[in-house]
Design a protein around this motif. Structure first.
Motif, PDB file in Angstrom:
ATOM      1  N   ILE A   3       0.858  -1.177   0.000  1.00 52.52           N
ATOM      2  CA  ILE A   3       0.000   0.000   0.000  1.00 52.52           C
ATOM      3  C   ILE A   3       0.898   1.232   0.000  1.00 52.52           C
ATOM      4  O   ILE A   3       1.844   1.323   0.778  1.00 52.52           O
ATOM      5  CB  ILE A   3      -0.933   0.015   1.226  1.00 52.52           C
ATOM      6  N   ASN A   4       0.611   2.154  -0.898  1.00 55.88           N
ATOM      7  CA  ASN A   4       1.387   3.390  -1.048  1.00 55.88           C
ATOM      8  C   ASN A   4       2.864   3.135  -1.316  1.00 55.88           C
ATOM      9  O   ASN A   4       3.723   3.897  -0.903  1.00 55.88           O
ATOM     10  CB  ASN A   4       1.222   4.289   0.182  1.00 55.88           C
ATOM     11  N   GLY A   5       3.171   2.031  -1.992  1.00 55.48           N
ATOM     12  CA  GLY A   5       4.548   1.741  -2.377  1.00 55.48           C
ATOM     13  C   GLY A   5       5.419   1.197  -1.265  1.00 55.48           C
ATOM     14  O   GLY A   5       6.608   0.985  -1.450  1.00 55.48           O
ATOM     15  N   ILE A   6       4.852   0.965  -0.089  1.00 55.23           N
ATOM     16  CA  ILE A   6       5.624   0.439   1.032  1.00 55.23           C
ATOM     17  C   ILE A   6       5.508  -1.082   1.004  1.00 55.23           C
ATOM     18  O   ILE A   6       4.416  -1.631   1.160  1.00 55.23           O
ATOM     19  CB  ILE A   6       5.106   0.988   2.378  1.00 55.23           C
ATOM     20  N   PRO A   7       6.620  -1.789   0.792  1.00 56.87           N
ATOM     21  CA  PRO A   7       6.542  -3.245   0.670  1.00 56.87           C
ATOM     22  C   PRO A   7       6.195  -3.909   1.999  1.00 56.87           C
ATOM     23  O   PRO A   7       6.495  -3.389   3.071  1.00 56.87           O
ATOM     24  CB  PRO A   7       7.949  -3.636   0.218  1.00 56.87           C
ATOM     25  N   PRO A  56      -8.451   4.358   6.782  1.00 55.33           N
ATOM     26  CA  PRO A  56      -7.002   4.162   6.717  1.00 55.33           C
ATOM     27  C   PRO A  56      -6.383   5.089   5.668  1.00 55.33           C
ATOM     28  O   PRO A  56      -7.004   5.369   4.640  1.00 55.33           O
ATOM     29  CB  PRO A  56      -6.856   2.700   6.310  1.00 55.33           C
ATOM     30  N   ASN A  57      -5.208   5.602   5.948  1.00 54.22           N
ATOM     31  CA  ASN A  57      -4.485   6.466   5.003  1.00 54.22           C
ATOM     32  C   ASN A  57      -5.312   7.682   4.574  1.00 54.22           C
ATOM     33  O   ASN A  57      -5.231   8.130   3.431  1.00 54.22           O
ATOM     34  CB  ASN A  57      -4.062   5.684   3.762  1.00 54.22           C
ATOM     35  N   ASN A  58      -6.149   8.185   5.463  1.00 50.29           N
ATOM     36  CA  ASN A  58      -7.041   9.319   5.155  1.00 50.29           C
ATOM     37  C   ASN A  58      -7.919   9.051   3.942  1.00 50.29           C
ATOM     38  O   ASN A  58      -8.386   9.968   3.275  1.00 50.29           O
ATOM     39  CB  ASN A  58      -6.238  10.608   4.930  1.00 50.29           C
ATOM     40  N   GLY A  59      -8.116   7.778   3.613  1.00 47.05           N
ATOM     41  CA  GLY A  59      -8.942   7.412   2.467  1.00 47.05           C
ATOM     42  C   GLY A  59      -8.220   7.516   1.134  1.00 47.05           C
ATOM     43  O   GLY A  59      -8.824   7.318   0.084  1.00 47.05           O
ATOM     44  N   PHE A  60      -6.911   7.800   1.159  1.00 42.80           N
ATOM     45  CA  PHE A  60      -6.161   7.985  -0.082  1.00 42.80           C
ATOM     46  C   PHE A  60      -5.145   6.881  -0.359  1.00 42.80           C
ATOM     47  O   PHE A  60      -4.364   6.980  -1.291  1.00 42.80           O
ATOM     48  CB  PHE A  60      -5.434   9.334  -0.079  1.00 42.80           C
ATOM     49  N   GLY A  61      -5.120   5.831   0.458  1.00 46.12           N
ATOM     50  CA  GLY A  61      -4.158   4.752   0.247  1.00 46.12           C
ATOM     51  C   GLY A  61      -4.408   4.028  -1.059  1.00 46.12           C
ATOM     52  O   GLY A  61      -5.553   3.832  -1.462  1.00 46.12           O
ATOM     53  N   LYS A  62      -3.338   3.641  -1.729  1.00 50.30           N
ATOM     54  CA  LYS A  62      -3.460   2.933  -3.016  1.00 50.30           C
ATOM     55  C   LYS A  62      -2.705   1.610  -2.931  1.00 50.30           C
ATOM     56  O   LYS A  62      -1.549   1.572  -2.534  1.00 50.30           O
ATOM     57  CB  LYS A  62      -2.890   3.776  -4.152  1.00 50.30           C
ATOM     58  N   PHE A  63      -3.402   0.534  -3.324  1.00 47.72           N
ATOM     59  CA  PHE A  63      -2.771  -0.773  -3.372  1.00 47.72           C
ATOM     60  C   PHE A  63      -1.865  -0.862  -4.607  1.00 47.72           C
ATOM     61  O   PHE A  63      -2.053  -0.136  -5.584  1.00 47.72           O
ATOM     62  CB  PHE A  63      -3.830  -1.873  -3.456  1.00 47.72           C
ATOM     63  N   SER A  64      -0.926  -1.799  -4.552  1.00 45.67           N
ATOM     64  CA  SER A  64      -0.022  -1.998  -5.684  1.00 45.67           C
ATOM     65  C   SER A  64      -0.772  -2.489  -6.914  1.00 45.67           C
ATOM     66  O   SER A  64      -0.322  -2.296  -8.030  1.00 45.67           O
ATOM     67  CB  SER A  64       1.084  -2.987  -5.314  1.00 45.67           C
ATOM     68  N   ASP A  65      -1.906  -3.114  -6.725  1.00 47.08           N
ATOM     69  CA  ASP A  65      -2.738  -3.594  -7.827  1.00 47.08           C
ATOM     70  C   ASP A  65      -4.192  -3.330  -7.453  1.00 47.08           C
ATOM     71  O   ASP A  65      -4.623  -3.657  -6.348  1.00 47.08           O
ATOM     72  CB  ASP A  65      -2.499  -5.090  -8.043  1.00 47.08           C
TER      73      ASP A  65
END
Length: 82
Positions: A3-7, A56-65
């Protein structure tokens, strides 16, 4: 997946002191909410509530896929939030 580029890591983490008591507190505080993160802290022999977070993530989190958005979203039921 990340999520958000964090492995993701395989690091193991020990359960905190008074884990079972903290788990019970978080269950009571989160009762009735479709999603909430309960932040608890243990310090000097006492358990403190830090905050309740409803996105989570202020609603802006992005998954890798994008497929993981749907996979995780299937577990969230908002019908009880009315």
């Amino acid at each position: 997946m990340n999520i958000n580029g964090i492995p993701d890591t395989n690091n193991s983490v020990e359960k905190p002191y008074h884990y079972n008591e903290m788990l019970e507190i978080s269950r009571k505080l989160s009762d009735g909410f479709p999603f909430v993160r309960v932040d608890l802290y243990y310090s000097q022999g006492k358990i403190y509530v830090g905050e309740l977070t409803f996105t989570p993530n202020n609603g802006f989190g992005k998954f890798s896929d994008v497929k993981f958005d749907e996979l995780f979203g299937k577990h969230l039921t908002l019908s009880k939030a009315e």
